[in-house]
Design an enzyme around this catalytic site. Structure first.
Site, short mmCIF file in Angstrom:
data_model
loop_
_atom_site.label_atom_id
_atom_site.label_comp_id
_atom_site.label_asym_id
_atom_site.label_seq_id
_atom_site.Cartn_x
_atom_site.Cartn_y
_atom_site.Cartn_z
N GLY A 86 17.53 28.49 16.72
CA GLY A 86 18.82 28.59 17.62
C GLY A 86 18.97 26.98 18.39
O GLY A 86 18.60 25.63 17.32
N GLU A 94 10.40 22.06 15.26
CA GLU A 94 11.59 21.39 14.35
C GLU A 94 11.40 21.48 12.86
O GLU A 94 11.22 20.27 12.37
CB GLU A 94 11.65 19.63 14.61
N CYS A 142 33.81 26.68 22.40
CA CYS A 142 34.07 25.82 23.72
C CYS A 142 33.75 24.32 22.96
O CYS A 142 33.68 23.30 22.69
CB CYS A 142 33.09 24.98 24.99
N LYS A 166 13.92 27.56 22.12
CA LYS A 166 13.11 26.76 21.12
C LYS A 166 11.75 26.59 21.25
O LYS A 166 10.21 27.21 20.71
CB LYS A 166 13.20 26.07 19.46
N GLN A 194 13.15 22.46 11.01
CA GLN A 194 14.20 21.89 9.92
C GLN A 194 14.16 20.75 9.32
O GLN A 194 14.87 20.14 9.10
CB GLN A 194 15.79 21.33 10.90
N PHE A 198 18.32 23.19 23.44
CA PHE A 198 17.89 23.09 24.79
C PHE A 198 17.66 24.55 24.81
O PHE A 198 18.09 25.75 25.98
CB PHE A 198 18.83 23.51 25.76
N SER A 199 18.07 25.56 24.17
CA SER A 199 18.02 26.65 24.03
C SER A 199 16.28 27.08 24.24
O SER A 199 16.25 28.89 24.01
CB SER A 199 18.25 27.79 22.53
P1 ADP Z 1 14.78 23.86 21.82
O1 ADP Z 1 12.92 23.11 22.03
O2 ADP Z 1 15.42 24.95 21.87
O3 ADP Z 1 15.93 22.49 22.34
P2 ADP Z 1 13.59 23.77 25.41
O4 ADP Z 1 11.92 24.64 25.32
O5 ADP Z 1 12.34 22.04 24.92
O6 ADP Z 1 14.46 23.71 24.04
O7 ADP Z 1 13.74 23.21 26.05
C1 ADP Z 1 14.04 24.02 27.49
C2 ADP Z 1 15.19 24.13 28.31
O8 ADP Z 1 15.67 23.12 28.62
C3 ADP Z 1 14.34 25.30 28.73
O9 ADP Z 1 13.92 25.70 29.99
C4 ADP Z 1 16.11 23.74 30.46
O10 ADP Z 1 14.82 23.92 31.37
C5 ADP Z 1 15.75 23.25 30.04
N1 ADP Z 1 17.71 22.85 29.56
C6 ADP Z 1 18.31 22.49 29.93
N2 ADP Z 1 19.77 21.98 28.80
C7 ADP Z 1 19.83 23.86 29.10
C8 ADP Z 1 21.01 24.44 28.54
N3 ADP Z 1 22.04 23.72 28.94
N4 ADP Z 1 20.57 26.09 28.24
C9 ADP Z 1 19.57 26.44 28.59
N5 ADP Z 1 18.23 25.49 28.95
C10 ADP Z 1 18.98 24.42 28.69
MG MG Z 2 12.22 21.77 20.47
ZN ZN Z 3 31.91 27.45 26.61
#
Ligand code: ADP
Ligand code: MG
Ligand code: ZN
Length: 208
Positions: free
Chosen positions: A15, A89, A180, A21, A91, A18-19
């Protein structure tokens, strides 16, 4: 470790940034540890945002990890007795990681990898699409769009660089939904910064 391991297989968590992962990867690996399974975690050398020996989420959950430079390095540093292998990470690894993940899953290990499915332009970020294809389970995680609050599947780059890899967090990227998302924003910003802007001559030449 045996070939009869019922949890053996390849799981992909993918994904935008910030999703969640890394959070989801850490959650699954922690549960495996609670079940007293031997777990090993890897991360690519390129990601040194926080610390060189942990995988870390934006919500500050973390787990110790081995830093690997290449997919071969993952194989070399793998403990044979391990039952669960996590990679964050993913990728940023070379294409060899696809074969490594398949091999480990075929050996009876549970392999869980997390990574970006798309780059900052919205283009599939190999080797993740290939890993999704050979996986037994694929989870797509969604973030929250920073513009409208909808479910976000894209990573918006907010800075002028046009190289595929720019390691950063909230200062350089935000999550956006499909509506967006502005894939051309980084190149537009680069044009504005370039002394030759207005010529329409393509990407800014940073040496100019
Ligand atoms: P990824 O590994 O996908 O980058 P992380 O597991 O590091 O994601 O981080 C997820 C956390 O980021 C969420 O629990 C939330 O606290 C924070 N966060 C910051 N910005 C966002 C956003 N736009 N949508 C959802 N979570 C966000
Ligand atoms: Mg991550
Ligand atoms: Zn949007």
């Amino acid at each position: 470790m045996s070939f009869n391991n019922p949890t053996a297989g390849l799981e992909v968590i993918c994904g935008p940034m910030f999703s969640g992962k890394s959070e989801e990867l850490i959650r699954r690996l922690r549960r495996a540890r609670i079940a007293r399974q031997r777990v090993q975690v890897f991360k690519p050398a390129i990601d040194d945002r926080y610390s060189i020996d942990r995988i870390v989420s934006h919500s500050e959950a973390s787990l110790e990890a081995i830093v690997a430079r290449t997919s071969e390095d993952v194989m070399k540093r793998l403990d044979d007795r391990v039952e669960v292998v996590g990679i964050d990470e993913v990728q940023f690894f070379d294409r060899g990681i696809i074969g490594v993940c398949e091999r480990l899953a075929n050996l009876g290990k549970r392999v869980i990898v997390a990574g970006l499915d798309l780059d900052y332009r919205g283009v599939p970020f190999e080797p993740v699409p290939q890993l999704m294809a050979v996986a037994d389970y694929v989870t797509k995680t969604m973030a929250v769009c920073m513009r409208c609050g909808a479910a976000a599947s894209r990573t918006q780059r907010l800075v002028a660089s046009e190289s595929r890899i720019v390691v950063g967090a909230m200062d350089s990227y935000e999550a956006r939904c499909r509506r967006c998302f502005e894939p051309d924003l980084p190149s537009q910003l680069a044009m504005e910064l370039s002394p030759t802007s207005g010529t329409g001559a393509g990407p800014a030449d940073r040496d100019a």
